[in-house]
Design an enzyme around this catalytic site. Structure first.
Site, PDB file in Angstrom:
ATOM      1  N   ARG A   1      43.956 -51.945  62.561  1.00  0.00           N
ATOM      2  CA  ARG A   1      43.308 -53.246  62.644  1.00  0.00           C
ATOM      3  C   ARG A   1      44.162 -54.239  61.851  1.00  0.00           C
ATOM      4  O   ARG A   1      44.905 -53.842  60.954  1.00  0.00           O
ATOM      5  CB  ARG A   1      41.896 -53.205  62.049  1.00  0.00           C
ATOM      6  CG  ARG A   1      40.947 -52.234  62.732  1.00  0.00           C
ATOM      7  CD  ARG A   1      39.587 -52.254  62.030  1.00  0.00           C
ATOM      8  NE  ARG A   1      38.602 -51.377  62.695  1.00  0.00           N
ATOM      9  CZ  ARG A   1      38.375 -50.118  62.348  1.00  0.00           C
ATOM     10  NH1 ARG A   1      39.057 -49.575  61.355  1.00  0.00           N
ATOM     11  NH2 ARG A   1      37.464 -49.401  62.987  1.00  0.00           N
TER      12      ARG A   1
ATOM     13  N   LYS B   1      37.350 -50.197  57.683  1.00  0.00           N
ATOM     14  CA  LYS B   1      36.021 -50.643  58.082  1.00  0.00           C
ATOM     15  C   LYS B   1      34.984 -49.602  57.683  1.00  0.00           C
ATOM     16  O   LYS B   1      35.153 -48.415  57.949  1.00  0.00           O
ATOM     17  CB  LYS B   1      35.987 -50.875  59.594  1.00  0.00           C
ATOM     18  CG  LYS B   1      34.720 -51.552  60.091  1.00  0.00           C
ATOM     19  CD  LYS B   1      34.843 -51.888  61.556  1.00  0.00           C
ATOM     20  CE  LYS B   1      33.601 -52.606  62.068  1.00  0.00           C
ATOM     21  NZ  LYS B   1      33.695 -52.931  63.513  1.00  0.00           N
TER      22      LYS B   1
ATOM     23  N   HIS C   1      44.528 -56.754  68.004  1.00  0.00           N
ATOM     24  CA  HIS C   1      43.597 -55.708  68.430  1.00  0.00           C
ATOM     25  C   HIS C   1      43.954 -55.165  69.815  1.00  0.00           C
ATOM     26  O   HIS C   1      43.615 -54.027  70.137  1.00  0.00           O
ATOM     27  CB  HIS C   1      42.164 -56.240  68.419  1.00  0.00           C
ATOM     28  CG  HIS C   1      41.181 -55.242  67.890  1.00  0.00           C
ATOM     29  ND1 HIS C   1      41.150 -54.843  66.577  1.00  0.00           N
ATOM     30  CD2 HIS C   1      40.211 -54.537  68.513  1.00  0.00           C
ATOM     31  CE1 HIS C   1      40.185 -53.941  66.416  1.00  0.00           C
ATOM     32  NE2 HIS C   1      39.604 -53.730  67.566  1.00  0.00           N
TER      33      HIS C   1
ATOM     34  N   ARG D   1      46.066 -52.245  69.193  1.00  0.00           N
ATOM     35  CA  ARG D   1      45.250 -51.093  68.769  1.00  0.00           C
ATOM     36  C   ARG D   1      44.583 -50.448  69.972  1.00  0.00           C
ATOM     37  O   ARG D   1      44.588 -49.207  70.116  1.00  0.00           O
ATOM     38  CB  ARG D   1      44.213 -51.564  67.751  1.00  0.00           C
ATOM     39  CG  ARG D   1      43.212 -50.509  67.302  1.00  0.00           C
ATOM     40  CD  ARG D   1      42.323 -51.098  66.208  1.00  0.00           C
ATOM     41  NE  ARG D   1      41.054 -50.409  66.044  1.00  0.00           N
ATOM     42  CZ  ARG D   1      40.860 -49.348  65.257  1.00  0.00           C
ATOM     43  NH1 ARG D   1      41.875 -48.836  64.579  1.00  0.00           N
ATOM     44  NH2 ARG D   1      39.669 -48.796  65.143  1.00  0.00           N
TER      45      ARG D   1
ATOM     46  N   HIS E   1      36.851 -44.388  63.881  1.00  0.00           N
ATOM     47  CA  HIS E   1      35.541 -44.680  64.454  1.00  0.00           C
ATOM     48  C   HIS E   1      34.496 -43.729  63.871  1.00  0.00           C
ATOM     49  O   HIS E   1      34.723 -42.520  63.805  1.00  0.00           O
ATOM     50  CB  HIS E   1      35.560 -44.514  65.972  1.00  0.00           C
ATOM     51  CG  HIS E   1      36.296 -45.603  66.689  1.00  0.00           C
ATOM     52  ND1 HIS E   1      36.732 -45.486  67.984  1.00  0.00           N
ATOM     53  CD2 HIS E   1      36.666 -46.849  66.275  1.00  0.00           C
ATOM     54  CE1 HIS E   1      37.342 -46.608  68.345  1.00  0.00           C
ATOM     55  NE2 HIS E   1      37.314 -47.443  67.327  1.00  0.00           N
TER      56      HIS E   1
ATOM     57  N   TYR F   1      37.479 -46.014  75.887  1.00  0.00           N
ATOM     58  CA  TYR F   1      38.851 -45.975  76.415  1.00  0.00           C
ATOM     59  C   TYR F   1      38.973 -45.133  77.679  1.00  0.00           C
ATOM     60  O   TYR F   1      39.952 -45.257  78.411  1.00  0.00           O
ATOM     61  CB  TYR F   1      39.816 -45.489  75.329  1.00  0.00           C
ATOM     62  CG  TYR F   1      39.860 -46.431  74.157  1.00  0.00           C
ATOM     63  CD1 TYR F   1      40.441 -47.701  74.275  1.00  0.00           C
ATOM     64  CD2 TYR F   1      39.294 -46.094  72.928  1.00  0.00           C
ATOM     65  CE1 TYR F   1      40.457 -48.591  73.211  1.00  0.00           C
ATOM     66  CE2 TYR F   1      39.306 -46.979  71.855  1.00  0.00           C
ATOM     67  CZ  TYR F   1      39.886 -48.221  72.012  1.00  0.00           C
ATOM     68  OH  TYR F   1      39.892 -49.107  70.964  1.00  0.00           O
TER      69      TYR F   1
END
Length: 375
Positions: free
Chosen positions: A235, A260, A324, A327, A350, A359
């Site tokens: 990120r 995150k 992003h 990414r 994640h 994805y």
């Protein structure tokens, strides 16, 4: 206990005082028990009985109904902690802002609670911005008198302005934070309707397009920025927070600290990127952060966006490319090359596999196996 008899507890604010709302279907037993509570009253607005919200009254209520009538308190008590392990955030900037004289600032207790709950800077900024938007919409009203009808009217006002569903959800979160967390009335606005979460596919470019973007960079620093965003699936904020010590050339890994959700993780270090990083390091000599501004300290977020967009434009890529996007492309290309979703989830950081599963909707493998009816 008769399973058919039940009461549901709610948080109410009546005449600027906290109340316990008690909702139930007509029943003589429940009505008789309620008469024994301390000074019960009826609210025409909320269509339920209420008593003062005190620890003593709550104890009396539970002792009165326990074992006789089922008490549903899902709307009354909080069911999860909020960001208890996050690091401190400085909100002094919000206190020191210069605003118009008639502008209504969020209450000091709102900022204090955000500090205590240790929300991230970006979340604090979002909550304060949206909550102040709400209370300035009702500038002539005492904020503690605002209720569900006022919130719904404000949300309708925003919908008419054409804001997105995610925007509306953030607004709701900022409002609920005050009335449910700051005023300590959990789930008070439990019934406020939320818009459905939008399902948007990630923007992905091909590997060849990524390479063409890298080829269009103007210097080794810009080249390394784009290479790491793509090859490590970082990120933008993670790239800016990287320190020199986070690059592990022996294990060919990059340590992402306080990502995150304030979680650490490891991700891939590309051999190509490592070779360019060594050239960059000798030329630019960063001191603490891997990428620093001219005067030291972290590189700016705006500069990262500018580097990516200008290189993409020079590469002749028509669609919008952001950090992003690189990414997203990293994750998609790994999936197309046979890497399993669990491994990609770990590399991206994640918390849920459902986030990574998006994805599968953009990999070319899904479509290559399908014969087009025209062909």
């Amino acid at each position: 206990m008769n399973s058919m008899k039940s009461i549901t507890l709610y948080h109410l604010m009546i005449k600027n005082q906290k109340m316990i709302g008690i909702k139930f279907s007509p029943d003589k037993l429940i009505q008789n028990l309620i008469k024994g509570l301390p000074n019960p009253k009826w609210s025409d607005q909320h269509k339920m009985v209420y008593i003062r919200n005190t620890k003593t009254n709550l104890g009396i209520l539970f002792n009165t109904f326990r074992g006789v009538v089922w008490i549903n308190y899902n709307h009354f008590f909080a069911n999860k902690p909020v960001h208890s392990g996050n690091k401190n955030v400085d909100v002094q900037w919000f206190r020191n802002r210069v605003t118009a004289p008639e502008y209504r600032l969020c209450p000091e207790e709102y900022l204090l609670k955000l500090e205590l709950k240790r929300y991230s800077y970006s979340t604090v900024k979002t909550y304060v911005t949206y909550f102040e938007m709400f209370i300035n919409h009702y500038r002539d009203r005492d904020i503690n008198t605002l209720d569900e009808h006022d919130i719904r009217a404000f949300l309708q006002f925003l919908i008419q302005k054409g804001v997105s569903n995610s925007y509306l959800n953030q607004v709701i979160n900022s409002i609920k934070f005050y009335y449910e967390v700051v005023l300590d009335m959990p789930n008070r606005f439990y019934a406020i309707e939320r818009p459905r979460k939008e399902f948007k596919l990630p923007t992905v470019i091909s590997r060849e397009e990524v390479l063409s973007i890298i080829a269009q960079t103007t210097n080794i620093k810009h080249k390394c920025v784009i290479e790491l965003l793509y090859s490590s699936g970082l990120r933008r904020s993670e790239l800016l927070n990287l320190k020199i010590s986070d690059v592990d050339s022996k294990r060919m890994l990059i340590r992402v600290a306080n990502a995150k959700g304030y979680k650490d993780r490891l991700t891939l270090l590309s051999l190509t990127a490592l070779e360019d990083l060594r050239i960059y390091f000798r030329e630019w000599k960063p001191k603490e952060y891997l990428f620093e501004g001219r005067k030291g300290g972290k590189y700016s977020a705006e500069s990262i966006v500018k580097i990516v967009k200008e290189a993409a434009k020079k590469a002749g890529i028509r669609q919008s490319v952001t950090p992003h996007t690189l990414r997203h492309s990293f994750a998609t290309h790994l999936l197309e090359s046979g890497v399993n979703l669990r491994q990609i989830q770990v590399l991206l950081g994640h918390s849920s596999s459902k986030t990574t599963e998006i994805y599968t909707h953009v990999t070319t493998n899904t479509f290559k196996s399908i014969k087009n009816p025209l062909d």
